[in-house]
Write a protein that holds these residues in place. Structure first.
Motif, PDB file in Angstrom:
ATOM      1  N   LYS A  99       1.154  -5.919 -17.599  1.00  0.00           N
ATOM      2  CA  LYS A  99       1.173  -7.269 -17.008  1.00  0.00           C
ATOM      3  C   LYS A  99       1.924  -7.283 -15.671  1.00  0.00           C
ATOM      4  CE  LYS A  99      -0.873  -9.460 -20.473  1.00  0.00           C
ATOM      5  NZ  LYS A  99      -2.231  -9.969 -20.325  1.00  0.00           N
ATOM      6  N   ALA A 100       2.545  -6.142 -15.327  1.00  0.00           N
ATOM      7  CA  ALA A 100       3.375  -6.116 -14.118  1.00  0.00           C
ATOM      8  C   ALA A 100       2.575  -5.858 -12.839  1.00  0.00           C
ATOM      9  CB  ALA A 100       4.465  -5.060 -14.267  1.00  0.00           C
ATOM     10  N   ILE A 101       1.358  -5.289 -12.975  1.00  0.00           N
ATOM     11  CA  ILE A 101       0.575  -5.009 -11.760  1.00  0.00           C
ATOM     12  C   ILE A 101       0.239  -6.347 -11.100  1.00  0.00           C
ATOM     13  CG2 ILE A 101      -1.643  -4.129 -10.912  1.00  0.00           C
ATOM     14  CD1 ILE A 101      -1.358  -1.882 -13.012  1.00  0.00           C
ATOM     15  N   PRO A 102       0.643  -6.543  -9.840  1.00  0.00           N
ATOM     16  CA  PRO A 102       0.591  -7.878  -9.232  1.00  0.00           C
ATOM     17  C   PRO A 102      -0.823  -8.453  -9.102  1.00  0.00           C
ATOM     18  CG  PRO A 102       2.029  -6.414  -7.997  1.00  0.00           C
ATOM     19  CD  PRO A 102       1.294  -5.567  -8.978  1.00  0.00           C
ATOM     20  N   ILE A 103      -0.913  -9.757  -9.315  1.00  0.00           N
ATOM     21  CA  ILE A 103      -2.143 -10.519  -9.082  1.00  0.00           C
ATOM     22  C   ILE A 103      -1.836 -11.454  -7.909  1.00  0.00           C
ATOM     23  CG2 ILE A 103      -3.766 -12.193 -10.052  1.00  0.00           C
ATOM     24  CD1 ILE A 103      -2.881 -10.982 -12.857  1.00  0.00           C
ATOM     25  N   ILE A 104      -2.538 -11.260  -6.804  1.00  0.00           N
ATOM     26  CA  ILE A 104      -2.207 -11.964  -5.555  1.00  0.00           C
ATOM     27  C   ILE A 104      -3.282 -12.991  -5.236  1.00  0.00           C
ATOM     28  CG2 ILE A 104      -1.790 -11.649  -3.071  1.00  0.00           C
ATOM     29  CD1 ILE A 104      -0.614  -8.868  -3.784  1.00  0.00           C
ATOM     30  N   ASP A 105      -2.856 -14.227  -5.041  1.00  0.00           N
ATOM     31  CA  ASP A 105      -3.765 -15.341  -4.769  1.00  0.00           C
ATOM     32  C   ASP A 105      -3.938 -15.478  -3.260  1.00  0.00           C
ATOM     33  OD1 ASP A 105      -5.061 -17.741  -4.432  1.00  0.00           O
ATOM     34  OD2 ASP A 105      -3.859 -18.836  -5.903  1.00  0.00           O
ATOM     35  N   LEU A 106      -5.060 -14.956  -2.736  1.00  0.00           N
ATOM     36  CA  LEU A 106      -5.249 -14.915  -1.282  1.00  0.00           C
ATOM     37  C   LEU A 106      -5.432 -16.288  -0.653  1.00  0.00           C
ATOM     38  CD1 LEU A 106      -7.415 -11.763  -0.478  1.00  0.00           C
ATOM     39  CD2 LEU A 106      -4.955 -12.066  -0.276  1.00  0.00           C
ATOM     40  N   GLU A 107      -5.812 -17.264  -1.463  1.00  0.00           N
ATOM     41  CA  GLU A 107      -5.972 -18.629  -0.943  1.00  0.00           C
ATOM     42  C   GLU A 107      -4.654 -19.137  -0.356  1.00  0.00           C
ATOM     43  OE1 GLU A 107      -9.104 -21.738  -2.730  1.00  0.00           O
ATOM     44  OE2 GLU A 107      -7.219 -21.622  -3.835  1.00  0.00           O
ATOM     45  N   LYS A 108      -3.559 -18.657  -0.919  1.00  0.00           N
ATOM     46  CA  LYS A 108      -2.227 -19.119  -0.479  1.00  0.00           C
ATOM     47  C   LYS A 108      -1.836 -18.563   0.885  1.00  0.00           C
ATOM     48  CE  LYS A 108      -0.426 -20.048  -5.086  1.00  0.00           C
ATOM     49  NZ  LYS A 108       0.373 -19.545  -6.196  1.00  0.00           N
ATOM     50  N   ALA A 109      -2.624 -17.595   1.391  1.00  0.00           N
ATOM     51  CA  ALA A 109      -2.300 -17.005   2.695  1.00  0.00           C
ATOM     52  C   ALA A 109      -2.458 -18.021   3.820  1.00  0.00           C
ATOM     53  CB  ALA A 109      -3.171 -15.785   2.961  1.00  0.00           C
ATOM     54  N   SER A 110      -3.259 -19.083   3.568  1.00  0.00           N
ATOM     55  CA  SER A 110      -3.471 -20.077   4.644  1.00  0.00           C
ATOM     56  C   SER A 110      -2.208 -20.895   4.911  1.00  0.00           C
ATOM     57  CB  SER A 110      -4.638 -20.998   4.292  1.00  0.00           C
ATOM     58  OG  SER A 110      -4.403 -21.586   3.024  1.00  0.00           O
ATOM     59  N   HIS A 111      -1.360 -21.111   3.884  1.00  0.00           N
ATOM     60  CA  HIS A 111      -0.129 -21.881   4.150  1.00  0.00           C
ATOM     61  C   HIS A 111       1.139 -21.136   3.741  1.00  0.00           C
ATOM     62  CE1 HIS A 111      -1.831 -23.101   0.208  1.00  0.00           C
ATOM     63  NE2 HIS A 111      -0.596 -22.918  -0.196  1.00  0.00           N
ATOM     64  N   PHE A 114      -1.390  -0.399  -6.223  1.00  0.00           N
ATOM     65  CA  PHE A 114      -2.478  -1.171  -6.831  1.00  0.00           C
ATOM     66  C   PHE A 114      -2.096  -2.638  -6.875  1.00  0.00           C
ATOM     67  CE2 PHE A 114      -4.416   2.605  -8.512  1.00  0.00           C
ATOM     68  CZ  PHE A 114      -5.685   2.231  -8.927  1.00  0.00           C
ATOM     69  N   PHE A 115      -3.070  -3.525  -6.680  1.00  0.00           N
ATOM     70  CA  PHE A 115      -2.870  -4.941  -6.988  1.00  0.00           C
ATOM     71  C   PHE A 115      -4.246  -5.564  -7.191  1.00  0.00           C
ATOM     72  CE2 PHE A 115      -2.657  -4.280  -2.382  1.00  0.00           C
ATOM     73  CZ  PHE A 115      -3.538  -5.212  -1.848  1.00  0.00           C
ATOM     74  N   GLN A 116      -4.275  -6.783  -7.728  1.00  0.00           N
ATOM     75  CA  GLN A 116      -5.541  -7.496  -7.879  1.00  0.00           C
ATOM     76  C   GLN A 116      -5.503  -8.719  -6.981  1.00  0.00           C
ATOM     77  OE1 GLN A 116      -7.798  -7.417 -11.490  1.00  0.00           O
ATOM     78  NE2 GLN A 116      -6.006  -6.870 -12.701  1.00  0.00           N
ATOM     79  N   VAL A 117      -6.658  -9.074  -6.399  1.00  0.00           N
ATOM     80  CA  VAL A 117      -6.729 -10.300  -5.588  1.00  0.00           C
ATOM     81  C   VAL A 117      -7.679 -11.295  -6.247  1.00  0.00           C
ATOM     82  CG1 VAL A 117      -6.068  -9.274  -3.369  1.00  0.00           C
ATOM     83  CG2 VAL A 117      -8.479  -9.300  -4.012  1.00  0.00           C
ATOM     84  N   ILE A 118      -7.237 -12.555  -6.270  1.00  0.00           N
ATOM     85  CA  ILE A 118      -8.063 -13.664  -6.765  1.00  0.00           C
ATOM     86  C   ILE A 118      -8.200 -14.697  -5.648  1.00  0.00           C
ATOM     87  CG2 ILE A 118      -7.480 -13.329  -9.204  1.00  0.00           C
ATOM     88  CD1 ILE A 118      -5.408 -15.624  -8.879  1.00  0.00           C
ATOM     89  N   ASN A 119      -9.102 -15.643  -5.804  1.00  0.00           N
ATOM     90  CA  ASN A 119      -9.368 -16.650  -4.755  1.00  0.00           C
ATOM     91  C   ASN A 119      -9.495 -15.969  -3.393  1.00  0.00           C
ATOM     92  OD1 ASN A 119      -9.242 -18.744  -6.649  1.00  0.00           O
ATOM     93  ND2 ASN A 119      -7.017 -18.854  -6.469  1.00  0.00           N
ATOM     94  N   HIS A 120     -10.358 -14.961  -3.369  1.00  0.00           N
ATOM     95  CA  HIS A 120     -10.461 -14.056  -2.217  1.00  0.00           C
ATOM     96  C   HIS A 120     -11.547 -14.454  -1.233  1.00  0.00           C
ATOM     97  CE1 HIS A 120     -13.577 -12.923  -4.959  1.00  0.00           C
ATOM     98  NE2 HIS A 120     -12.689 -12.472  -5.839  1.00  0.00           N
ATOM     99  N   GLY A 121     -12.314 -15.504  -1.563  1.00  0.00           N
ATOM    100  CA  GLY A 121     -13.319 -15.980  -0.613  1.00  0.00           C
ATOM    101  C   GLY A 121     -14.707 -15.397  -0.790  1.00  0.00           C
ATOM    102  N   VAL A 122     -14.856 -14.358  -1.641  1.00  0.00           N
ATOM    103  CA  VAL A 122     -16.207 -13.862  -1.935  1.00  0.00           C
ATOM    104  C   VAL A 122     -16.765 -14.761  -3.043  1.00  0.00           C
ATOM    105  CG1 VAL A 122     -17.625 -11.905  -2.666  1.00  0.00           C
ATOM    106  CG2 VAL A 122     -15.521 -11.500  -1.363  1.00  0.00           C
ATOM    107  N   SER A 123     -17.930 -15.325  -2.805  1.00  0.00           N
ATOM    108  CA  SER A 123     -18.476 -16.324  -3.730  1.00  0.00           C
ATOM    109  C   SER A 123     -18.633 -15.775  -5.144  1.00  0.00           C
ATOM    110  CB  SER A 123     -19.827 -16.817  -3.183  1.00  0.00           C
ATOM    111  OG  SER A 123     -20.841 -16.690  -4.131  1.00  0.00           O
ATOM    112  N   GLY A 124     -18.198 -16.585  -6.123  1.00  0.00           N
ATOM    113  CA  GLY A 124     -18.308 -16.204  -7.528  1.00  0.00           C
ATOM    114  C   GLY A 124     -19.754 -15.970  -7.936  1.00  0.00           C
ATOM    115  N   VAL A 125     -20.670 -16.751  -7.342  1.00  0.00           N
ATOM    116  CA  VAL A 125     -22.107 -16.597  -7.646  1.00  0.00           C
ATOM    117  C   VAL A 125     -22.581 -15.217  -7.175  1.00  0.00           C
ATOM    118  CG1 VAL A 125     -24.428 -17.470  -7.131  1.00  0.00           C
ATOM    119  CG2 VAL A 125     -22.544 -19.075  -7.552  1.00  0.00           C
ATOM    120  N   LEU A 126     -22.171 -14.835  -5.957  1.00  0.00           N
ATOM    121  CA  LEU A 126     -22.585 -13.537  -5.404  1.00  0.00           C
ATOM    122  C   LEU A 126     -21.992 -12.383  -6.222  1.00  0.00           C
ATOM    123  CD1 LEU A 126     -24.098 -11.946  -3.240  1.00  0.00           C
ATOM    124  CD2 LEU A 126     -22.089 -12.163  -1.753  1.00  0.00           C
ATOM    125  N   VAL A 127     -20.736 -12.515  -6.618  1.00  0.00           N
ATOM    126  CA  VAL A 127     -20.081 -11.493  -7.457  1.00  0.00           C
ATOM    127  C   VAL A 127     -20.875 -11.310  -8.760  1.00  0.00           C
ATOM    128  CG1 VAL A 127     -18.037 -11.088  -8.908  1.00  0.00           C
ATOM    129  CG2 VAL A 127     -17.754 -11.708  -6.500  1.00  0.00           C
TER     130      VAL A 127
END
Length: 343
Positions: free
Chosen positions: A36-48, A66-79
Motif C-alpha cells: 500500500k506504500a507505493i505512491p498513487i499520485i493524482d495528476l489533476e491536482k497539478a493544476s493548483h 515506481f508510482f501510479q497516476v490517476i486522473n491523468h487526462g487520458v479518457s477512461g473510454v479510450l483506456v
C-alpha cells in the motif's frame, strides 16, 4: 505459431522448459504482500498544487522507482477500448494472428512468445506478446495488425494520448530536478515502443514466471494493467505487489532516467507472476531516446561535489548490451559507470 503459449496451454501440465530454477521461482503468490506504500499520485491536482505533485513524483522516483497516476487526462473510454481491442487480438484464432507472428526479432512489429531470447533462454516465460513502434503514428501504423478491424484506430489514438501524458510527467520531473523546461523533449523521449502482454491461465504459477526480474532499459515506462494482480517490484531485498487500480497508469523509472538524473532516481527491478484462474493482459508503453541520442548525466546535476557517475554513450549501444545481458540490472549498467575517486 505453435510456440505461442495461448495456442497450446489450456488443460496442460506445466512443461519442463517453463519451470524456473528454485531461486527464481515466485513461490506461493499469497506470501507476497500487495504494497500500500507505493505512491498513487493524482495528476489533476497539478493544476493548483503543482509544487506538491512534483515533490510526490520526485520522492516516489527516489524511494520506489515506481508510482501510479490517476486522473491523468487520458479518457477512461479510450483506456477501456484499448484494453478491450488488445484482449480481442490475443483471443482471435491463430490463423488470424499469423500475419504478424514472426521469429525474426529484428522485425519492428511482431507477435511472439516468452522473450526475444527464446532460442537461447534456459526457461521460457509464460506470456505471448505483441510489440510495435508507435511514434510518429503515421510512420508505423501500416505495420500494425489489421485485425481486429478497430485495432489501428483505437491503439493509434491511445498511443498519442499516452505519449502526451509521459511528456507531462517528464516535464514535472525536469522541474523537480531543477533542469530547464523541456529538457526531456526531443531526442531523449523520441521513441515510443508498445508491448502488449498476454499471460494465459497457468497450471502452476508457483514454478513459472510471466516475466523475470528485470529493469527497463528505456527512459520511462507507462503500464496499463487490468484489475488482475500480477506485477511485483523488488525493493530493498524483498518483493512487493503493485495493486492493480482501475484506469490508472503504473509509471516506472528506466535505466536512462537513472543515468540522466545521476542516480537521484533509481530504476527498480520488477517481474510479472501468473495465476491459474484467469488470463491477464497488460499494455506497456516504453518512452526511449532515439538510437543515435547521446545519453549522459544532465550537466545541471553534475559539479565537483557530485561528479558524473556515468560516461556518455549512444542509446543504441546501451540497448545492444542490455539485450545481450538479458536485462540484468547491475551488469547492464556496469560498462557505463565511472569509478568515482574518493579523496
Amino acid at each position: 505459431m505453435e510456440k505461442l503459449v495461448s495456442s497450446w496451454s489450456s488443460n496442460q501440465h506445466l512443461p519442463e522448459d517453463y519451470v524456473f530454477p528454485v531461486e527464481q521461482r515466485p513461490g506461493e503468490e499469497t506470501t507476497i504482500p500487495v504494497c500500500k506504500a507505493i505512491p498513487i499520485i493524482d495528476l489533476e491536482k497539478a493544476s493548483h498544487g503543482r509544487k506538491d505533485i512534483i515533490q510526490q513524483i520526485i520522492d516516489a522516483s527516489q524511494k520506489f522507482g515506481f508510482f501510479q497516476v490517476i486522473n491523468h487526462g487520458v479518457s477512461g473510454v479510450l483506456v477501456h477500448e484499448t484494453m478491450s481491442v488488445v484482449k480481442e487480438f490475443f483471443t482471435m484464432d491463430d490463423a488470424e494472428k499469423a500475419s504478424v507472428y514472426s521469429d525474426d526479432h529484428t522485425k519492428s512489429c511482431r507477435l511472439h512468445t516468452s522473450s526475444p531470447n527464446y532460442d537461447t533462454e534456459k526457461s521460457h516465460f509464460w506470456r505471448d506478446y505483441l510489440r510495435h513502434p508507435c511514434h510518429p503514428v503515421e510512420d508505423f501504423i501500416h505495420l500494425w495488425p489489421e485485425k481486429p478491424a478497430t485495432y489501428r484506430d483505437i491503439v493509434g489514438r491511445y498511443s498519442v494520448e499516452v505519449r502526451n501524458l509521459s511528456l507531462r510527467i517528464l516535464d514535472l520531473i525536469s522541474e523537480g530536478l531543477g533542469l530547464e523546461p523541456g529538457f526531456f523533449q526531443g531526442e531523449l523521449s523520441n521513441d515510443l515502443l508498445m508491448s502488449t502482454n498476454y499471460y494465459p491461465p497457468c497450471p502452476d504459477p508457483s514454478l513459472s514466471l510471466g516475466l523475470p526480474k528485470h529493469s527497463d532499459p528505456n527512459l520511462i515506462t507507462l503500464l496499463l494493467q487490468e484489475e488482475i494482480y500480477g506485477l511485483q517490484v523488488y525493493l530493498d531485498g524483498q518483493w512487493l505487489g503493485v495493486e492493480p487500480l482501475s484506469n490508472a497508469f503504473v509509471v516506472n523509472i528506466g535505466h536512462q532516467l537513472q543515468i540522466v538524473s545521476n542516480e537521484k532516481f533509481r530504476s527498480v527491478e520488477h517481474r510479472a507472476i501468473t495465476n491459474s484462474r484467469e488470463a491477464r493482459t497488460t499494455i506497456a508503453s516504453f518512452i526511449s531516446p532515439c538510437n543515435s541520442c547521446i545519453v549522459e548525466p544532465a550537466k545541471a546535476l553534475v559539479n565537483e561535489a557530485n561528479p558524473p557517475l556515468y560516461r556518455a554513450f549512444e542509446y543504441q549501444e546501451f540497448l545492444k548490451s542490455y539485450v545481450a545481458k538479458a536485462g540484468k540490472k547491475e551488469t547492464a549498467l556496469q560498462a557505463y559507470k565511472i569509478e568515482v575517486k574518493h579523496h
